[in-house]
Every structure is written in structure tokens, then in C-alpha cells.
Design a protein around this motif. Structure first.
Motif, PDB file in Angstrom:
ATOM      1  N   ILE A   1     -34.162 -54.446 -25.696  1.00 30.18           N
ATOM      2  CA  ILE A   1     -33.761 -54.789 -24.329  1.00 30.18           C
ATOM      3  C   ILE A   1     -34.063 -53.629 -23.383  1.00 30.18           C
ATOM      4  N   LYS A   2     -34.735 -53.953 -22.279  1.00 27.80           N
ATOM      5  CA  LYS A   2     -35.109 -52.935 -21.295  1.00 27.80           C
ATOM      6  C   LYS A   2     -34.464 -53.165 -19.933  1.00 27.80           C
ATOM      7  N   ALA A   3     -34.084 -54.393 -19.605  1.00 24.37           N
ATOM      8  CA  ALA A   3     -33.452 -54.675 -18.303  1.00 24.37           C
ATOM      9  C   ALA A   3     -32.612 -55.932 -18.428  1.00 24.37           C
ATOM     10  N   ALA A   4     -31.447 -55.921 -17.786  1.00 22.79           N
ATOM     11  CA  ALA A   4     -30.568 -57.093 -17.720  1.00 22.79           C
ATOM     12  C   ALA A   4     -29.852 -57.038 -16.378  1.00 22.79           C
ATOM     13  N   GLN A   5     -30.260 -57.899 -15.462  1.00 17.32           N
ATOM     14  CA  GLN A   5     -29.761 -57.827 -14.087  1.00 17.32           C
ATOM     15  C   GLN A   5     -29.217 -59.184 -13.644  1.00 17.32           C
ATOM     16  N   THR A   6     -28.299 -59.113 -12.674  1.00 17.08           N
ATOM     17  CA  THR A   6     -27.710 -60.311 -12.088  1.00 17.08           C
ATOM     18  C   THR A   6     -28.079 -60.385 -10.614  1.00 17.08           C
ATOM     19  N   GLY A   7     -28.408 -61.568 -10.148  1.00 16.13           N
ATOM     20  CA  GLY A   7     -28.739 -61.766  -8.739  1.00 16.13           C
ATOM     21  C   GLY A   7     -28.143 -63.061  -8.217  1.00 16.13           C
ATOM     22  N   ILE A   8     -28.181 -63.227  -6.901  1.00  9.41           N
ATOM     23  CA  ILE A   8     -27.670 -64.431  -6.250  1.00  9.41           C
ATOM     24  C   ILE A   8     -28.768 -64.996  -5.360  1.00  9.41           C
ATOM     25  N   LEU A   9     -29.005 -66.291  -5.491  1.00 11.38           N
ATOM     26  CA  LEU A   9     -30.006 -66.941  -4.652  1.00 11.38           C
ATOM     27  C   LEU A   9     -29.478 -67.043  -3.221  1.00 11.38           C
TER      28      LEU A   9
ATOM     29  N   GLY B   1     -44.730 -68.069 -14.337  1.00 12.38           N
ATOM     30  CA  GLY B   1     -43.340 -68.415 -14.593  1.00 12.38           C
ATOM     31  C   GLY B   1     -43.180 -69.708 -15.345  1.00 12.38           C
ATOM     32  N   GLY B   2     -44.192 -70.595 -15.313  1.00 12.49           N
ATOM     33  CA  GLY B   2     -44.144 -71.802 -16.115  1.00 12.49           C
ATOM     34  C   GLY B   2     -44.191 -73.109 -15.360  1.00 12.49           C
ATOM     35  N   ASN B   3     -43.850 -73.126 -14.037  1.00 12.55           N
ATOM     36  CA  ASN B   3     -43.732 -74.409 -13.341  1.00 12.55           C
ATOM     37  C   ASN B   3     -44.309 -74.357 -11.929  1.00 12.55           C
TER      38      ASN B   3
ATOM     39  N   ILE C   1     -46.586 -54.933 -24.254  1.00  9.13           N
ATOM     40  CA  ILE C   1     -46.215 -56.198 -23.614  1.00  9.13           C
ATOM     41  C   ILE C   1     -44.702 -56.339 -23.537  1.00  9.13           C
ATOM     42  N   SER C   2     -44.215 -56.604 -22.327  1.00  9.43           N
ATOM     43  CA  SER C   2     -42.794 -56.891 -22.090  1.00  9.43           C
ATOM     44  C   SER C   2     -42.653 -58.348 -21.666  1.00  9.43           C
ATOM     45  N   HIS C   3     -41.582 -58.979 -22.115  1.00  8.02           N
ATOM     46  CA  HIS C   3     -41.260 -60.357 -21.754  1.00  8.02           C
ATOM     47  C   HIS C   3     -40.184 -60.321 -20.681  1.00  8.02           C
ATOM     48  N   ILE C   4     -40.436 -60.984 -19.579  1.00  5.28           N
ATOM     49  CA  ILE C   4     -39.477 -61.037 -18.475  1.00  5.28           C
ATOM     50  C   ILE C   4     -39.044 -62.491 -18.311  1.00  5.28           C
ATOM     51  N   THR C   5     -37.761 -62.736 -18.532  1.00  2.00           N
ATOM     52  CA  THR C   5     -37.224 -64.102 -18.523  1.00  2.00           C
ATOM     53  C   THR C   5     -36.149 -64.221 -17.462  1.00  2.00           C
ATOM     54  N   VAL C   6     -36.142 -65.344 -16.750  1.00  2.92           N
ATOM     55  CA  VAL C   6     -35.129 -65.636 -15.731  1.00  2.92           C
ATOM     56  C   VAL C   6     -34.244 -66.772 -16.249  1.00  2.92           C
ATOM     57  N   PHE C   7     -32.920 -66.569 -16.168  1.00  6.83           N
ATOM     58  CA  PHE C   7     -31.936 -67.575 -16.587  1.00  6.83           C
ATOM     59  C   PHE C   7     -31.184 -68.079 -15.358  1.00  6.83           C
ATOM     60  N   ASN C   8     -30.824 -69.369 -15.384  1.00  4.01           N
ATOM     61  CA  ASN C   8     -29.994 -69.895 -14.302  1.00  4.01           C
ATOM     62  C   ASN C   8     -28.517 -69.690 -14.640  1.00  4.01           C
ATOM     63  N   SER C   9     -27.635 -70.212 -13.790  1.00  3.36           N
ATOM     64  CA  SER C   9     -26.199 -69.992 -13.975  1.00  3.36           C
ATOM     65  C   SER C   9     -25.668 -70.681 -15.225  1.00  3.36           C
ATOM     66  N   ALA C  10     -26.413 -71.663 -15.767  1.00  2.00           N
ATOM     67  CA  ALA C  10     -25.986 -72.352 -16.982  1.00  2.00           C
ATOM     68  C   ALA C  10     -26.531 -71.659 -18.236  1.00  2.00           C
ATOM     69  N   LYS C  11     -27.067 -70.457 -18.068  1.00  2.00           N
ATOM     70  CA  LYS C  11     -27.618 -69.662 -19.165  1.00  2.00           C
ATOM     71  C   LYS C  11     -28.819 -70.346 -19.818  1.00  2.00           C
ATOM     72  N   GLN C  12     -29.608 -71.018 -18.983  1.00  2.00           N
ATOM     73  CA  GLN C  12     -30.815 -71.667 -19.468  1.00  2.00           C
ATOM     74  C   GLN C  12     -32.037 -70.896 -18.983  1.00  2.00           C
ATOM     75  N   PRO C  13     -33.009 -70.616 -19.842  1.00  2.00           N
ATOM     76  CA  PRO C  13     -34.228 -69.945 -19.381  1.00  2.00           C
ATOM     77  C   PRO C  13     -35.047 -70.893 -18.501  1.00  2.00           C
ATOM     78  N   VAL C  14     -35.364 -70.451 -17.301  1.00  2.00           N
ATOM     79  CA  VAL C  14     -36.072 -71.320 -16.356  1.00  2.00           C
ATOM     80  C   VAL C  14     -37.453 -70.786 -15.983  1.00  2.00           C
ATOM     81  N   CYS C  15     -37.684 -69.484 -16.165  1.00  2.00           N
ATOM     82  CA  CYS C  15     -39.001 -68.890 -15.882  1.00  2.00           C
ATOM     83  C   CYS C  15     -39.241 -67.759 -16.869  1.00  2.00           C
ATOM     84  N   GLU C  16     -40.515 -67.561 -17.198  1.00  2.00           N
ATOM     85  CA  GLU C  16     -40.851 -66.431 -18.062  1.00  2.00           C
ATOM     86  C   GLU C  16     -42.315 -66.071 -17.872  1.00  2.00           C
ATOM     87  N   ARG C  17     -42.579 -64.778 -17.919  1.00  2.00           N
ATOM     88  CA  ARG C  17     -43.954 -64.303 -17.912  1.00  2.00           C
ATOM     89  C   ARG C  17     -44.007 -62.955 -18.616  1.00  2.00           C
TER      90      ARG C  17
END
Length: 788
Positions: free
Chosen positions: A289-297, A169-171, A315-331
Motif C-alpha cells: 500500500i502506497k496511498a489511501a485517501q478520502t475525498g468528497i465529490l 478508468g474503465g468507463n 507499476i502502481s495500481h490506482i483504484t477509486v472506491f465509492n461510498s459503498a466500498k465498490q471499486p468504480v475506476c482503476e488505472r
């Protein structure tokens, strides 16, 4: 009443929140689609006949250009550029290759002055120069020069290792369990076996690890806040190596992907943020685009489920965005391709004598055995201690290498045997070499892309820049001319843009040439044209392993060297044959109104007399010591002088036309009407063609720029002798070829018999057939036989 109002407010707030959530993920999708529409991705794959060459040998290759999104052949760029670079990024060979319908082929002669070493063979289009050079096709080839002493070759350096750690995920975030992948390679870029431990500041062991394959592996641990971690690594019994792990963040996000084995991927996102925060998951496969989902922590955790059937192959890229629309994780995640082009190809025998016929039946088909149309190339070469089987085929490259950063060791390993080990090794590869073809910042900001290089859709484009000769500043709105002296009239025009840039769209431009670029010096004499190189000056950071001469290959090197010398001595003329490019020989003005062949007339001693006596479409005027040609059209005389050409090169000073020796001119073509050619306008055209195509002694203006310039590569014919008869087979001309067969186009549409003859070189041989279908299914097949 109060309860009802509170309920209504709660519902309204929930609807507003849901709408806001949907809006964020929709904005990401819209921005991504907008980026995709304006950023077409080309992929290049090159099939070379082998990967080890000696001076005097010819490197044969076939180029495939495909759409990076769906892997279908792409008929966009008509030119592919090829470089052979040394480790200092200096080009030793360069070429321009014509492409038609997404394919092209060519050859490179290895110069006798080449140094021993590993070299980078790369290929790209003009359009690809707008993006990172990491997208260019690259492969390693080895050039061995037996005329260079072993002492001059690179020595084996002391062992050194590059070891890196990559949190999933990067961090790394304090208090959250993380998976950390690692990769260790030696100075030659090869993975090394290792084992190690991770310790904290108190020197307590928190994790142990060892490499699974190619120096890669992974481990898990939970970092603590205000703590640092180091890894102690042991490689081949050498002294331990100490490496510091990535910094532990006090806040942030961690993602974890697991495969449940039943067709579902579970993505768990953990964060130090308080519960209730929105989070978004976005997945794409090669920009679809293959998936676009919303979740709540909830309690700092959110879980997403992805159906693997919804992901594309590869190869598929899976990216997680926070509520400010910033990419925070990717693999990255790799899904094995469901379809592969199957190729049947095998020799009709396993063993042959010298100078015997080999028959190979080639058939491209799908998994069910149904024949498919496919564009295939084929090579057959000798393998020994110097030349091993080249396993870098089109299937491995398109599905794996082309979408990962850096070199991949033995990419065929991940496809040969599908089991738990290769699946784990493949995921380690995704974790350690993951990357994306863009940066999310410009994508989400919807910034329009600024492209410097145009796709060469109609042919090669020569780029130049017009500047003021004194100040060096760009000059705009000036008409320029580019001529290619010769018996075939080739003239191109271009007007400079606001940055002084000039683009000449060449047509059927082949082989070595001399180009002459100039302005109309009678009105624009203070400008200079700088012709620019079309080859890319950007380079990937991929390094080449050191070349080390091994005494065990000495005998093989001697055999290869002897064979190449014999081939060049006895068959030198045969290996220098080229196909006729069948270029359009008509001038830019088409069929002239009148053609004067000067041999049909009694010759005069001056060009003035010839023009006055024979040419009815002109009136020669000598005013104040200056000659002028008045062109007579159907509507009377045109204003001004015509565009005068000598062997396709404009001559603006008409006085120079009258200095030409008429005995050197073969013919004159006349267009007696106002002519528009691109941005240029001419009061008719007078085109003089000399016997030798050498400008007939006309002195060029000193401001004209004369440059030696290589056009598209002429296609060389592959030489393969035939031994059909006993007389041919008993010929005393030696045949020491180590490449028995090469064809950039095998059979007809993916099927057909192929035949060739063995040489006087006994040994083991390998045949490689690879290619792609119109639907983007790629495949390769290897077969072996022996010559005794």
C-alpha cells in the motif's frame, strides 16, 4: 440554547461522518493486507541462450525465481516446470528443474521430429498453478526444421487486425470528458500504424486520432447521453475499418490522471452523483500500500494528489472506491526504477580469427560504480538473418512484462531512451494493457483463499488420487506406497485425504524412472491409484504469430543445419555429458541394523534356505501353505510380517519373496524393530537388493500402478573446446558451433574473468550477461564482436 444544540449536533454528525469515512478506507486496507499475507506471489524469469533453434540443438536456460512484491530472490519453490508449447497448447518438450536459493538451470534437446513454427516457452512453479496462467513466464522461441519442406510450413494469412478501445478508468459516462486509449495489432500480434476519426450517430466528427507507437495512442472527447460512437480507421491505405466504441453509461465515474512534472500526480474523479458523496482513492505497488485517501465529490468532482516519491518503482495500481466500498475506476501508472544493476562486460577485442581465445571481464556494480554481489548468467551466440539479438532481458521483464497482461512488443524500447515520446508511449501501454493480479470482490469480502497446489519447498511432489476401482469415487484414510525400482532404495508413503488425494514428497529424485504405486493389496485390494501430471493444464490466451519461411534466411539456415550435424557427429559424446547430482543414496530407514551380502555365504538354491541358515533376526514359518517371516527384535518376536522390499518396492505377499532366485540378490538389509514411516507402520524391514535393480523376477500385484515418470532434470555440461596449443588449434575436427559460450553462473558473485574460444564459423556475435542482486536489482548488458 437552540443554536448551541444545533452546533453540537452538527459537530457530532461531522465527527461521525469522518469516522465513517476513515472506517471505509481502513477496511479496504485491512482486507488488502489480509489478502497479501495469504497470497504470496512468485515471479519467474528465464534467460535462454538464444531464441531460434534447429533439431538436434540444445536449448540452454537459467531460471530466476523472485518474490513478486520486492523482486528479491525467493527460496520457496525447489522445482520449476518448463513447457515448450505449440499454438494449439500441445507440449512438445517438458522438464522439471531443481531450484536452490531462487535459481536453477537446465537444457532441452530439440527433437528431430519437431515441426517448423513459433513456440511458447513457459515456466512456472507448483504454487503458481493456484493463480492465473497469465502469471507464468512466457517467451516466444522459433524452431526451424530443415528436413521439413517449405510447403509444409504455415502460409502467411491475409492481413487482419484486432483493434480495441480502453476508456481511462474503465468507463465512458455521458457528459463527462474522457481519455480513450486504443491499440491495434495485426494477425502476428505486432502493432500497426493507423489514423482515424470518431463520429457520432449524426456522423459528426468528435475526435481524430493516430497511433504513436506499436499501434497504440489516445484521444479525448465528451460523450453525449443517448448516443453511440464509432471509429473509422485507416491502416496502410487499406479499406477503412469500422469499430464501435465502448457503451456510454448514463451514470458512473470517470478518472483522469495527470503528471504535473514536479513530482505530483493529480487524480481527478468526476461523477454524475450529487455533491457530498464520499469517494476513496487507494494505490498500491506490487501489493504494498502506497496511498489511501478520502475525498468528497463537490459539484460532481473530487481531486486527489499523490506524491510520486511515495509510490514504488514500476507499476502502481490506482483504484477509486465509492461510498459503498465498490471499486468504480482503476488505472495503472508506471514509475521508472531508480536503481538498476549495472554490468560491465565487453570482449578484449572487437575482432578475432578462427579458434582464437576471447576474454571478457564481468563486473556487477551499482550506479556509483561500487561492486555488487549478483547472480549472473551469460550467453554468446552468432547473429545473422536467422538469429537476431534477443532483447527480452530480466530488467524489462521484471519491471514491465511480468505485471501486464498479454505480450509486449519491444519492451526494451521504453527504457532505452527516456523522453517525452517514450513517456507517452509508456502511459498508453498502461492504459491498454492494464490489469491486476486479483479480483476486488473476494479481497473485500475477506474470503480465505482455497489453494489446490502446495509449494514444493523440500523437493518434487508427486500427486495422485485414490479411488474405488469399481465406482471411481474417492477413498480416504488409506495408506499407500510409491516405490522406485532400482539399486538405490526409494520408497515413499502417503495417506489419502477426504478427496482421495495423495502427495508423495520425493527426495533427490532425478532422471527418467519407473514408479510403482500401490496399496497393501492383502487388505486394500479394491482401490486404484491414478498418478497425476505435475504440469499445468491451464494456458494463457496469448497467441503466437504465424511462422513464415523467408527465402532470405535460406543460406543462414543451411549454415546452422550443417554446423549442428557436424557437432553431433564429431562431438556427440561431449554434448551428452551430465553433472553428478550427488543424490543421497541412503535408504529411508537409514543405516540398517544388519546387512547380509549373499556373496559372503555359501549359496543355497532357494531363498527359504538362505533366510533360515544365514539371517539370525528371523524365524521362517510356513502355516497352511503360506510363508511368514517373524522378526526377532531385542524384546522378542514382533507381531506380523515385516515390510518386505525388493529393490525398494514393497511386496506384501510374503510368498513372492520365497520365489526369488537367491543368485539374483546381492544383499539383504534388516531393521529388526517396529518402524514408523510417515503414516505407515511396519513390524521391521527386510530389504532385498538385486544385482540389476530389476525386482529379481518378482511378479507385481495386478492392482499396482506402473508409470514411466521423469524426475528432476539431470544437469548437462556445456561443451566448449579449448585451443590453447598449436596442436589443438590445428586439429582437423571441424568446429561449427554458433553458441560459443553458455554459463548459468558467471564468475564469482557477479565478477570475474570469462574466457572461451571462437569456432570455425565467421560472423558477428553478441554476448548477453544478465542477472539479479540479493536486494532485487536486476540488469542486463550486451556486447558484440566479429570473427573473421
Amino acid at each position: 440554547m437552540l443554536t448551541i444544540k444545533n452546533t453540537l449536533l452538527t459537530v457530532a454528525f461531522s465527527l461521525l461522518l469522518l469516522n465513517s469515512n476513515a472506517q471505509v478506507i481502513q477496511e479496504v486496507q485491512n482486507s488488502f493486507n489480509l489478502y497479501k499475507q495469504s497470497n504470496l506471489q512468485e515471479k519467474i524469469f528465464v534467460h535462454t541462450d538464444k531464441n531460434v533453434y534447429l533439431p538436434g540443438e540444445i536449448l540452454w536456460f537459467k531460471v530466476y525465481c523472485i518474490d513478486g512484491n520486492d523482486h528479491k530472490p525467493l527460496n520457496l519453490s525447489k522445482v520449476v516446470y518448463v513447457d515448450v508449447l505449440d499454438n494449439a497448447q500441445n507440449p512438445i518438450i517438458q522438464a522439471k528443474v531443481l531450484m536452490k536459493n531462487g535459481v536453477g538451470d537446465g537444457s532441452l534437446y530439440i527433437p528431430v521430429s519437431v515441426n517448423n513454427g513459433n513456440y511458447k516457452f513457459r515456466a512456472y512453479t507448483s504454487w503458481m498453478k493456484n493463480f492465473s496462467p497469465d502469471f507464468y513466464f512466457e517467451k516466444q522461441i522459433t524452431l526451424v526444421n530443415p528436413l521439413k519442406s517449405p510447403e509444409a510450413m504455415a502460409k502467411s494469412a491475409a492481413a487482419s487486425y484486432d483493434i480495441q478501445f480502453f476508456p481511462e478508468g474503465g468507463n465512458l459516462v455521458s457528459g463527462i470528458k474522457s481519455k480513450v486509449a486504443f491499440k491495434a495489432v495485426n494477425q502476428n500480434g505486432k502493432g500497426v500504424g493507423l489514423s482515424g476519426v470518431v463520429t457520432d450517430q449524426q456522423n459528426d466528427t468528435v475526435a481524430r486520432f493516430s497511433a504513436l507507437k506499436f499501434g497504440m495512442g489516445s484521444f479525448s472527447f465528451t460523450p453525449a447521453s443517448n448516443n453511440t460512437y464509432k471509429a473509422t480507421i485507416k491502416i496502410d491505405g487499406n479499406a477503412p475499418i469500422i469499430k464501435t466504441l465502448p457503451e456510454v453509461n448514463s451514470q458512473g465515474y470517470v478518472m483522469s490522471l495527470t503528471d504535473d512534472g514536479a513530482g505530483q500526480l493529480n487524480v481527478t474523479v468526476k461523477s454524475t452523483e450529487n455533491g457530498g458523496a464520499n469517494i476513496y482513492l487507494f494505490a498500491h505497488t506490487r501489493q504494498t500500500i502506497k496511498a489511501a485517501q478520502t475525498g468528497i465529490l463537490t459539484n460532481g468532482t473530487a481531486t486527489f494528489t499523490i506524491n510520486k516519491n511515495e509510490l514504488g518503482d514500476g507499476i502502481s495500481h490506482i483504484t477509486v472506491f465509492n461510498s459503498a466500498k465498490q471499486p468504480v475506476c482503476e488505472r495503472l501508472y508506471f514509475k521508472r526504477p531508480a536503481q538498476q544493476l549495472a554490468i560491465d562486460a565487453s570482449a578484449d577485442q572487437q575482432q578475432y580469427g578462427l579458434r582464437k581465445k576471447v576474454n571478457v571481464n564481468v563486473l556487477a556494480k551499482d550506479a556509483s560504480g561500487r561492486a555488487l554481489n549478483a547472480d549472473l548468467s551469460m550467453s554468446v551466440y552468432r547473429i545473422d538473418s536467422l538469429q537476431a539479438t534477443d532483447r527480452s532481458d530480466i530488467f524489462n521483464y521484471l519491471w514491465l512484462t511480468s505485471d501486464l497482461k498479454g505480450g509486449i512488443e519491444s519492451p526494451d524500447y521504453y527504457f532505452k531512451n527516456v523522453n517525452a515520446e517514450t513517456n507517452e508511449a509508456l502511459d498508453n501501454l498502461m492504459l491498454t494493457q492494464g490489469w491486476r493480479r486479483f479480483q476486488w470482490g473476494p479481497v473485500l469480502e475477506n474470503k480465505p483463499a482455497a489453494f489446490t497446489f502446495l509449494p514444493e519447498y523440500n523437493g518434487h511432489i508427486i500427486s495422485a488420487k485414490l479411488v474405488n476401482a469399481e465406482s471411481g469415487t474417492p477413498v480416504k484414510n488409506i495408506i499407500t506406497y510409491l516405490g522406485i525400482p532400482g539399486k538405490r532404495v526409494q520408497l515413499y508413503t502417503s495417506v489419502s485425504d477426504s478427496s482421495g488425494r495423495l502427495l508423495y514428497n520425493m527426495h533427490d529424485f532425478y532422471g527418467p524412472n519407473e514408479i510403482i504405486a500401490q496399496t497393501n493389496q492383502l487388505v486394500d485390494s479394491i482401490y486404484r491409484i491414478d498418478v497425476q501430471s505435475p504440469f499445468s493444464e491451464q494456458y494463457s490466451k496469448t497467441t503466437l504469430p504465424n511462422f513464415v519461411f523467408n527465402a532470405s534466411v535460406a543460406n543462414a539456415l543451411q549454415e546452422h543445419s550443417l554446423g549442428i550435424q557436424i557437432l553431433n557427429i564429431y562431438s556427440g559424446n561431449m554434448i551428452k555429458r551430465y553433472y553428478d547430482p550427488q543424490a543421497d543414496s541412503s535408504a529411508f530407514y537409514g543405516k540398517p541394523t544388519k546387512t547380509y551380502k549373499l556373496d559372503d555365504y555359501t549359496r543355497f538354491t532357494t531363498m527359504e534356505e538362505d533366510l533360515r541358515e544365514y539371517v539370525s533376526e528371523d524365524n521362517i514359518v510356513n502355516s497352511r501353505g503360506k510363508f511368514h517371516i517373524k522378526v526377532l527384535s531385542d524384546h522378542g518376536f514382533l507381531d506380523g510380517d515385516p515390510l518386505a522390499l525388493v529393490d525398494g518396492v514393497p511386496v506384501f505377499n510374503i510368498d513372492k519373496i520365497f520365489t526369488i532366485d537367491p543368485l539374483k540378490v546381492r544383499k539383504l538389509e534388516v531393521v529388526p524393530y517396529r518402524y514408523f514411516y510417515g503414516p505407515a507402520e511396519a513390524e521391521g524391514v527386510f530389504s532385498f537388493i538385486t544385482y540389476k535393480g530389476d525386482l529379481g523376477g518378482v511378479e507385481l500385484d495386478p492392482h499396482a500402478v506402473v508409470v514411466d515418470y521423469e524426475g528432476l532434470q539431470l544437469r548437462r555440461e556445456f561443451y566448449s573446446p579449448v585451443y590453447d596449443t598449436q596442436t589443438q588449434a590445428s586439429s582437423r575436427i571441424p568446429d561449427f558451433r554458433n553458441v560459443l559460450y553458455w554459463s548459468p553462473s558467471v564468475g564469482g558473485s557477479g565478477k570475474g574473468p570469462v574466457s572461451f574460444y571462437t569456432s570455425d564459423q565467421p560472423g558477428k556475435y553478441v554476448g548477453v550477461v544478465e542477472g539479479i542482486t540479493p536486494n532485487g536489482d536486476a540488469g542486463a548488458q550486451y556486447f558484440n564482436f566479429e570473427v573473421k
